[in-house]
Design an enzyme around this catalytic site. Structure first.
Site, PDB file in Angstrom:
ATOM      1  N   TRP A 162      -4.049   9.874   6.937  1.00 45.85           N
ATOM      2  CA  TRP A 162      -4.580   9.918   5.573  1.00 45.85           C
ATOM      3  C   TRP A 162      -5.590  11.051   5.407  1.00 45.85           C
ATOM      4  O   TRP A 162      -6.466  10.948   4.576  1.00 45.85           O
ATOM      5  CB  TRP A 162      -5.240   8.585   5.243  1.00 45.85           C
ATOM      6  CG  TRP A 162      -4.265   7.461   5.101  1.00 45.85           C
ATOM      7  CD1 TRP A 162      -3.509   7.196   3.992  1.00 45.85           C
ATOM      8  CD2 TRP A 162      -3.934   6.474   6.066  1.00 45.85           C
ATOM      9  NE1 TRP A 162      -2.736   6.105   4.226  1.00 45.85           N
ATOM     10  CE2 TRP A 162      -2.971   5.626   5.482  1.00 45.85           C
ATOM     11  CE3 TRP A 162      -4.352   6.213   7.376  1.00 45.85           C
ATOM     12  CZ2 TRP A 162      -2.408   4.543   6.151  1.00 45.85           C
ATOM     13  CZ3 TRP A 162      -3.791   5.131   8.028  1.00 45.85           C
ATOM     14  CH2 TRP A 162      -2.829   4.308   7.425  1.00 45.85           C
ATOM     15  N   HIS A 176      -5.704   6.231  -0.686  1.00 52.71           N
ATOM     16  CA  HIS A 176      -4.814   5.125  -1.046  1.00 52.71           C
ATOM     17  C   HIS A 176      -5.605   4.087  -1.834  1.00 52.71           C
ATOM     18  O   HIS A 176      -6.835   4.056  -1.785  1.00 52.71           O
ATOM     19  CB  HIS A 176      -4.171   4.487   0.193  1.00 52.71           C
ATOM     20  CG  HIS A 176      -5.140   4.176   1.307  1.00 52.71           C
ATOM     21  ND1 HIS A 176      -4.737   3.786   2.545  1.00 52.71           N
ATOM     22  CD2 HIS A 176      -6.508   4.195   1.354  1.00 52.71           C
ATOM     23  CE1 HIS A 176      -5.800   3.587   3.314  1.00 52.71           C
ATOM     24  NE2 HIS A 176      -6.876   3.824   2.616  1.00 52.71           N
ATOM     25  N   ARG A 202      -4.163  13.336  -1.559  1.00 52.11           N
ATOM     26  CA  ARG A 202      -4.012  13.669  -0.145  1.00 52.11           C
ATOM     27  C   ARG A 202      -3.823  15.152   0.056  1.00 52.11           C
ATOM     28  O   ARG A 202      -3.344  15.847  -0.841  1.00 52.11           O
ATOM     29  CB  ARG A 202      -2.809  12.938   0.461  1.00 52.11           C
ATOM     30  CG  ARG A 202      -3.179  11.564   0.948  1.00 52.11           C
ATOM     31  CD  ARG A 202      -2.024  10.864   1.560  1.00 52.11           C
ATOM     32  NE  ARG A 202      -2.176   9.438   1.265  1.00 52.11           N
ATOM     33  CZ  ARG A 202      -1.320   8.511   1.646  1.00 52.11           C
ATOM     34  NH1 ARG A 202      -0.249   8.851   2.337  1.00 52.11           N
ATOM     35  NH2 ARG A 202      -1.528   7.273   1.338  1.00 52.11           N
ATOM     36  N   GLN A 216      -0.528   4.856  -6.827  1.00 50.31           N
ATOM     37  CA  GLN A 216      -0.168   3.731  -5.973  1.00 50.31           C
ATOM     38  C   GLN A 216      -0.524   2.436  -6.690  1.00 50.31           C
ATOM     39  O   GLN A 216      -1.335   2.433  -7.625  1.00 50.31           O
ATOM     40  CB  GLN A 216      -0.972   3.755  -4.670  1.00 50.31           C
ATOM     41  CG  GLN A 216      -0.351   4.580  -3.579  1.00 50.31           C
ATOM     42  CD  GLN A 216      -0.999   4.325  -2.219  1.00 50.31           C
ATOM     43  OE1 GLN A 216      -2.061   3.712  -2.113  1.00 50.31           O
ATOM     44  NE2 GLN A 216      -0.344   4.799  -1.179  1.00 50.31           N
ATOM     45  N   VAL A 258      -3.317  -4.120   8.647  1.00 50.93           N
ATOM     46  CA  VAL A 258      -2.478  -5.329   8.609  1.00 50.93           C
ATOM     47  C   VAL A 258      -1.933  -5.640  10.000  1.00 50.93           C
ATOM     48  O   VAL A 258      -1.775  -4.755  10.842  1.00 50.93           O
ATOM     49  CB  VAL A 258      -1.296  -5.171   7.615  1.00 50.93           C
ATOM     50  CG1 VAL A 258      -1.757  -5.371   6.189  1.00 50.93           C
ATOM     51  CG2 VAL A 258      -0.591  -3.836   7.791  1.00 50.93           C
ATOM     52  N   ALA A 312      -1.031  -8.083   2.061  1.00 45.81           N
ATOM     53  CA  ALA A 312      -1.363  -6.920   1.231  1.00 45.81           C
ATOM     54  C   ALA A 312      -0.146  -6.015   1.167  1.00 45.81           C
ATOM     55  O   ALA A 312       0.725  -6.057   2.043  1.00 45.81           O
ATOM     56  CB  ALA A 312      -2.544  -6.159   1.836  1.00 45.81           C
TER      57      ALA A 312
HETATM   58  N1  DAH Z   1      -2.299   2.271   2.088  1.00 45.89           N
HETATM   59  C1  DAH Z   1      -1.072   2.574   2.764  1.00 45.89           C
HETATM   60  C2  DAH Z   1      -0.693   4.036   2.520  1.00 45.89           C
HETATM   61  O1  DAH Z   1      -1.123   4.579   1.554  1.00 45.89           O
HETATM   62  C3  DAH Z   1       0.041   1.708   2.301  1.00 45.89           C
HETATM   63  C4  DAH Z   1      -0.131   0.284   2.691  1.00 45.89           C
HETATM   64  C5  DAH Z   1       0.456  -0.207   3.836  1.00 45.89           C
HETATM   65  C6  DAH Z   1      -0.876  -0.580   1.896  1.00 45.89           C
HETATM   66  C7  DAH Z   1       0.362  -1.498   4.200  1.00 45.89           C
HETATM   67  C8  DAH Z   1      -1.014  -1.918   2.271  1.00 45.89           C
HETATM   68  C9  DAH Z   1      -0.386  -2.360   3.432  1.00 45.89           C
HETATM   69  O2  DAH Z   1      -1.711  -2.780   1.556  1.00 45.89           O
HETATM   70  O3  DAH Z   1      -0.489  -3.681   3.765  1.00 45.89           O
HETATM   71  O4  DAH Z   1       0.034   4.584   3.266  1.00 45.89           O
END
Ligand code: DAH
Length: 344
Positions: A162, A176, A202, A216, A258, A312
């Site tokens: 990220w 994100h 990003r 997102q 997660v 999530a």
């Molecule tokens: N935030 C992650 C991204 O931008 C995507 C993501 C993955 C969000 C898993 C989540 C999750 O809430 O459980 O790549």
């Protein structure tokens, strides 16, 4: 009696003069002046009528009738000419401010919401119907909420995924919407379900599937007995609602916040699963990364992971719009080109 005759002649003369004068008036002003000259307070006819009291009763009758008749006629001429003049004035006015009722009106084009906004609203409605509340977080974020509180410490290699623009004051344009997770958990006490839509940034080279700014939609569901099957059920329903009935699959994936982490894929909408350039010949397209909230994230947020669980997800929203409308280049959504946008 002579006297009487004289006065009648005089009245006739006044009438002739008045007639001539009124008829030759060139505008309203001249007309008014001449009218007043004969019938005004000190007008010539008025004077005669005034002196009527000097005559005998019989004379009074004759002179009175005559002068009244003349006065009425003068008034009649005056009014007729006055109408003539004001008609002309009115015409001049109307010519100047003419409204042409036959000119076709201006065509007002009806437009519609941008596809991203429209689908975002559609998705928000869908989640609301399942009891999710819509929350927001800042686009300029601290590294704490964007990384650390999501179990991505500064020295963790996952942070590179990220990597982003850093502001001089150490803040980051959030990479994100997951940054809204801990913010929400700090404010709300469980149980709760929220979605957090918004823009992210990003450090990316821009191409057909990558932008440095994109949308997102994060989702977070926290309760005592939330299970992986809840995640699967709700997300499969989400795909069905947003993209129609499609073949889906869950596949393990790693995201630091997660455990376990998953990716929800759908059968490629461009090739129907046969394999093409867009799905990199796999036949599948990743649509919703997700997973069960990591205990460390709960700890950061001050929620007891022994007591609560949660799932999530964070879907790339532009990607959903792309798939929904079979758009093969993300950049088209941001160009503001009406030839493209009017097709939706
Ligand atoms: N935030 C992650 C991204 O931008 C995507 C993501 C993955 C969000 C898993 C989540 C999750 O809430 O459980 O790549």
């Amino acid at each position: 009696m002579d006297n009487k005759l004289e006065i009648i002649n005089e009245i006739d003369k006044i009438f002739e003069e008045a007639q001539k004068s009124l008829n030759s008036a060139k505008d309203l002003n001249e007309l008014d002046i001449s009218f007043r000259f004969f019938t005004g307070k000190k007008g010539r006819l008025t004077e005669i009528m005034h002196n009527i009291r000097l005559y005998s009763t019989e004379e009074k009758k004759i002179v009175g009738a005559k002068s009244n008749e003349v006065k009425n006629t003068i008034e009649f001429i005056y009014n007729a000419r006055k109408n003539e003049f004001s008609g002309a004035e009115q015409k001049k006015f109307l010519n100047r401010y003419r409204v042409d009722l036959t000119i076709p009106g201006n065509y007002i084009e009806r437009h519609h919401k941008h596809p991203i906004t429209a689908v975002l609203e559609e998705a928000s409605d869908f989640f609301s119907s399942m009891g999710f509340e819509i929350v927001e977080g800042p686009e300029i974020e601290t590294t704490y909420y964007n990384f650390d509180a999501l179990n991505i410490p500064a020295d963790h290699p996952a942070r590179d995924v990220w990597d982003t623009f850093y502001l001089l004051n150490g803040l980051v344009p959030r990479t994100h919407t997951s940054s809204v997770q801990v913010r929400t958990m700090e404010k709300k006490s469980p149980p709760f379900r929220v979605i957090a839509p918004g823009r992210c940034y990003r450090y990316e080279a821009v191409d057909a599937t990558h932008l440095f700014m994109f949308n997102q939609m994060e989702g977070l569901f926290v309760d005592k007995n939330v299970r992986l099957t809840d995640l699967k059920g709700i997300l499969e329903e989400t795909v069905k609602n947003l993209l129609g009935a499609r073949k889906t699959r869950f596949r393990p994936a790693f995201y630091p916040f997660v455990e376990p982490g998953l990716d929800l894929d759908i059968e490629c909408v461009f090739c129907g699963g046969r394999g093409c350039g867009i799905c990199k010949n796999t036949g599948w397209i990743e649509v919703i990364p997700c997973g069960m909230v990591h205990p460390n994230v709960f700890k950061y947020a001050g929620i007891d992971p022994q007591e609560y669980r949660g799932f999530a997800f964070g879907m790339g929203f532009d990607r959903i719009v792309m798939l929904k409308y079979s758009i093969n280049d993300l950049r088209l959504l941001y160009h503001g080109n009406l030839d493209i946008l009017n097709q939706f």
